[in-house]
Write an enzyme that holds these catalytic residues in place. Structure first.
Site, PDB file in Angstrom:
ATOM      1  CD1 TRP A 293      35.140  35.503  41.237  1.00 17.71           C
ATOM      2  CD2 TRP A 293      36.585  33.846  41.660  1.00 17.71           C
ATOM      3  NE1 TRP A 293      34.566  34.340  40.795  1.00 17.71           N
ATOM      4  CE2 TRP A 293      35.433  33.294  41.046  1.00 17.71           C
ATOM      5  CE3 TRP A 293      37.618  32.979  42.016  1.00 17.71           C
ATOM      6  CZ2 TRP A 293      35.299  31.926  40.785  1.00 17.71           C
ATOM      7  CZ3 TRP A 293      37.479  31.625  41.755  1.00 17.71           C
ATOM      8  CH2 TRP A 293      36.331  31.103  41.147  1.00 17.71           C
TER       9      TRP A 293
ATOM     10  CG  ASP B 145      44.475  39.139  39.870  1.00 16.16           C
ATOM     11  OD1 ASP B 145      45.187  39.251  38.847  1.00 16.16           O
ATOM     12  OD2 ASP B 145      43.536  38.324  39.965  1.00 16.16           O
TER      13      ASP B 145
ATOM     14  CE1 TYR C 204      38.034  36.188  38.424  1.00  9.18           C
ATOM     15  CE2 TYR C 204      39.320  38.017  39.253  1.00  9.18           C
ATOM     16  CZ  TYR C 204      39.240  36.716  38.794  1.00  9.18           C
ATOM     17  OH  TYR C 204      40.374  35.944  38.719  1.00  9.18           O
TER      18      TYR C 204
ATOM     19  CD  GLN D 292      46.245  35.558  38.744  1.00  5.47           C
ATOM     20  OE1 GLN D 292      45.138  35.251  39.171  1.00  5.47           O
ATOM     21  NE2 GLN D 292      46.496  36.747  38.249  1.00  5.47           N
TER      22      GLN D 292
ATOM     23  NE  ARG E 262      32.973  29.522  48.538  1.00  7.35           N
ATOM     24  CZ  ARG E 262      33.228  30.311  49.578  1.00  7.35           C
ATOM     25  NH1 ARG E 262      34.404  30.237  50.191  1.00  7.35           N
ATOM     26  NH2 ARG E 262      32.336  31.174  50.016  1.00  7.35           N
TER      27      ARG E 262
ATOM     28  N   GLY F 211      42.209  36.544  48.546  1.00  7.44           N
ATOM     29  CA  GLY F 211      40.816  36.844  48.196  1.00  7.44           C
ATOM     30  C   GLY F 211      40.001  37.278  49.404  1.00  7.44           C
ATOM     31  CB  ALA F 212      40.513  39.761  52.111  1.00 11.21           C
ATOM     32  NE  ARG F 213      32.656  37.117  50.235  1.00  8.58           N
ATOM     33  CZ  ARG F 213      31.687  36.309  49.804  1.00  8.58           C
ATOM     34  NH1 ARG F 213      31.814  34.996  49.921  1.00  8.58           N
ATOM     35  NH2 ARG F 213      30.606  36.791  49.259  1.00  8.58           N
TER      36      ARG F 213
ATOM     37  CD  GLN G 194      36.751  36.741  54.730  1.00 10.64           C
ATOM     38  OE1 GLN G 194      36.939  37.195  53.601  1.00 10.64           O
ATOM     39  NE2 GLN G 194      35.961  35.706  54.940  1.00 10.64           N
TER      40      GLN G 194
HETATM   41  N1  NAP Z   1      43.611  33.432  37.251  1.00 10.13           N
HETATM   42  C1  NAP Z   1      42.656  32.654  37.688  1.00 10.13           C
HETATM   43  O1  NAP Z   1      42.150  31.761  36.969  1.00 10.13           O
HETATM   44  C2  NAP Z   1      42.156  32.829  39.085  1.00 10.13           C
HETATM   45  C3  NAP Z   1      41.367  31.840  39.690  1.00 10.13           C
HETATM   46  C4  NAP Z   1      40.968  32.038  41.005  1.00 10.13           C
HETATM   47  C5  NAP Z   1      41.321  33.191  41.672  1.00 10.13           C
HETATM   48  N2  NAP Z   1      42.082  34.160  41.066  1.00 10.13           N
HETATM   49  C6  NAP Z   1      42.495  35.404  41.753  1.00 10.13           C
HETATM   50  O2  NAP Z   1      43.002  35.063  43.031  1.00 10.13           O
HETATM   51  C7  NAP Z   1      42.191  35.671  44.052  1.00 10.13           C
HETATM   52  C8  NAP Z   1      42.149  34.755  45.260  1.00 10.13           C
HETATM   53  O3  NAP Z   1      41.693  33.452  44.912  1.00 10.13           O
HETATM   54  P1  NAP Z   1      40.305  32.860  45.410  1.00 10.13           P
HETATM   55  O4  NAP Z   1      39.394  34.003  45.643  1.00 10.13           O
HETATM   56  O5  NAP Z   1      39.912  31.790  44.497  1.00 10.13           O
HETATM   57  O6  NAP Z   1      40.608  32.086  46.709  1.00 10.13           O
HETATM   58  P2  NAP Z   1      41.377  32.248  48.093  1.00 10.13           P
HETATM   59  O7  NAP Z   1      42.166  33.496  48.175  1.00 10.13           O
HETATM   60  O8  NAP Z   1      42.049  30.955  48.217  1.00 10.13           O
HETATM   61  O9  NAP Z   1      40.134  32.304  49.083  1.00 10.13           O
HETATM   62  C9  NAP Z   1      39.315  33.423  49.157  1.00 10.13           C
HETATM   63  C10 NAP Z   1      38.106  33.160  50.043  1.00 10.13           C
HETATM   64  O10 NAP Z   1      38.516  32.687  51.319  1.00 10.13           O
HETATM   65  C11 NAP Z   1      37.644  33.193  52.324  1.00 10.13           C
HETATM   66  N3  NAP Z   1      38.496  33.936  53.282  1.00 10.13           N
HETATM   67  C12 NAP Z   1      39.320  34.976  53.022  1.00 10.13           C
HETATM   68  N4  NAP Z   1      39.951  35.393  54.145  1.00 10.13           N
HETATM   69  C13 NAP Z   1      39.508  34.601  55.137  1.00 10.13           C
HETATM   70  C14 NAP Z   1      39.801  34.544  56.526  1.00 10.13           C
HETATM   71  N5  NAP Z   1      40.638  35.403  57.106  1.00 10.13           N
HETATM   72  N6  NAP Z   1      39.184  33.591  57.261  1.00 10.13           N
HETATM   73  C15 NAP Z   1      38.318  32.728  56.671  1.00 10.13           C
HETATM   74  N7  NAP Z   1      37.999  32.737  55.359  1.00 10.13           N
HETATM   75  C16 NAP Z   1      38.599  33.669  54.596  1.00 10.13           C
HETATM   76  C17 NAP Z   1      36.640  34.106  51.626  1.00 10.13           C
HETATM   77  O11 NAP Z   1      35.440  33.394  51.313  1.00 10.13           O
HETATM   78  P3  NAP Z   1      34.287  33.068  52.402  1.00 10.13           P
HETATM   79  O12 NAP Z   1      34.416  34.042  53.523  1.00 10.13           O
HETATM   80  O13 NAP Z   1      33.014  33.199  51.655  1.00 10.13           O
HETATM   81  O14 NAP Z   1      34.573  31.660  52.792  1.00 10.13           O
HETATM   82  C18 NAP Z   1      37.338  34.434  50.316  1.00 10.13           C
HETATM   83  O15 NAP Z   1      36.465  34.754  49.260  1.00 10.13           O
HETATM   84  C19 NAP Z   1      40.861  35.976  43.361  1.00 10.13           C
HETATM   85  O16 NAP Z   1      40.146  36.988  44.007  1.00 10.13           O
HETATM   86  C20 NAP Z   1      41.344  36.372  41.994  1.00 10.13           C
HETATM   87  O17 NAP Z   1      41.804  37.713  41.981  1.00 10.13           O
HETATM   88  C21 NAP Z   1      42.509  33.970  39.785  1.00 10.13           C
END
Ligand code: NAP
Length: 317
Positions: free
Chosen positions: A21, A56, A61, A179, A233, A285-287, A291
């Site tokens: 994402w 994924d 996205y 998912q 966010r 969700g590593a960017r 991370q």
């Molecule tokens: N099906 C759906 O409706 C749906 C919805 C949401 C997500 N998804 C999928 O799930 C994936 C993951 O979910 P998500 O992106 O919502 O959230 P997540 O995995 O809960 O959080 C990702 C965010 O956390 C932060 N982060 C990552 N690693 C970190 C670390 N080591 N230390 C500190 N901060 C860290 C980053 O943002 P910052 O560094 O900017 O804080 C990153 O963008 C998405 O990329 C997507 O593929 C699907």
């Protein structure tokens, strides 16, 4: 990295998968602020080097950009990870707003656009992004089943479905995976969705397991005040008061426990999702590469029954 079979498929997926994402970049109304393509490609390469074998993604996205960045990254490597993408959100040319749509005609256009952007001939897992509009679920699921028959997609799954919605489509064709959102801050699927998935051999790959970063222990009010104006966010309740303070307080206690176990808060949060018996995998969700490297040891974190109780009490409403 350990692998598990995804539902009724033959796919053996690593327990962590890479989410894309944020990798979609600062395009559209649902971006995460500035994200360089160079860094995104580095994260993808590093994830594959370290044993992650699925990515994924979704057209939503970055309005198609995440799929394009993944194609670019894969073009530069010998890896052929499983590609999981989705359908169900459209946008008009020149506009950034996403519209839910699950008609047959729309999905047939979407799948071809995804195959073209990803530069592949078959999608390993094609998922309905969201059960919206609900009235179109039968039509959309039948379309996914037809695409599977036609060989454009290998397996079909859904995302964000309730148990009754899962049941509705399972009667038409078997679901390979769900998912759902699942984290210490969102356990609503435990009651009926997860037991039903286990009973019906449906793979479960969690999203938002770190609650969009909140469960990493890196948030403070100062950080919130400096959040990029373009970061989606700002629209989330969890990133607003009084919710934000309540979450940060609980996460601070989770951090103490993580310190005593000599692991990081984010690793403990992810390990908690992996510990549920219905889990096949968790999307991270590593960017940045940094991370990603911090998150990968989550697969090695064991949580005792006693720690499980302590952790879950921290996040009780
Ligand atoms: N099906 C759906 O409706 C749906 C919805 C949401 C997500 N998804 C999928 O799930 C994936 C993951 O979910 P998500 O992106 O919502 O959230 P997540 O995995 O809960 O959080 C990702 C965010 O956390 C932060 N982060 C990552 N690693 C970190 C670390 N080591 N230390 C500190 N901060 C860290 C980053 O943002 P910052 O560094 O900017 O804080 C990153 O963008 C998405 O990329 C997507 O593929 C699907």
């Amino acid at each position: 990295m350990q692998k598990r079979t995804l539902g009724n498929s033959q796919l053996k997926i690593s327990t962590l998968g890479l989410g894309s994402w944020a990798i979609g970049g600062d395009i559209g109304d649902w971006g995460w602020g500035t994200q360089s393509t160079r860094e995104s490609i580095k994260v993808i390469h590093a994830a594959l080097d370290q044993g992650i074998n699925w990515i994924d993604t979704a057209p939503a996205y970055g309005l198609g950009n995440a799929e394009k960045v993944i194609a670019k990254a894969l073009h530069q490597t010998h890896y052929t990870p499983f590609i999981f993408t989705k359908c169900g959100f459209r946008w008009n040319d020149g506009e950034s707003e996403l519209q839910p749509c699950l008609t047959k005609q729309s999905i047939l256009q979407e799948v071809d656009s995804s195959l073209s952007r990803l530069n592949i001939e078959c999608i390993d897992l094609y998922q309905i992004h969201s059960p919206n509009p609900s009235a179109q679920l039968e039509e959309s699921w039948q379309t996914l089943a037809d695409l599977q028959q036609a060989g454009k997609v290998r397996h079909i799954g859904v995302s964000n479905f309730s148990q009754p919605q899962l049941q509705r489509v399972q009667e038409i064709a078997p679901i390979t995976s769900l998912q759902p959102p699942y984290s210490l801050l969102n356990r609503s699927i435990e009651q009926d969705v997860l037991p039903w998935c286990t009973e019906n051999n449906i793979g479960v790959i969690h999203h938002s397991a770190m609650s969009h970063g909140l469960l990493t222990g890196t948030w403070s009010i100062e950080r919130l005040n400096h959040l990029d104006k373009r970061d989606w966010r700002h629209k989330s309740n969890q990133f607003q008061q009084p919710e934000f303070d309540r979450i940060v307080e609980a996460v601070t206690k989770l951090k103490d426990l993580a310190n005593s176990k000599q692991c990081q808060t984010a690793q403990l949060s992810l390990a908690w999702t992996l510990a549920h018996p219905a889990t096949t995998g968790t999307i991270i969700g590593a960017r940045t590469e940094k991370q990603l490297n911090q998150l990968l040891p989550a697969t090695e974190v064991d949580i005792t029954n006693q720690e499980m109780t302590i952790i879950e009490q921290l996040f009780q409403q």
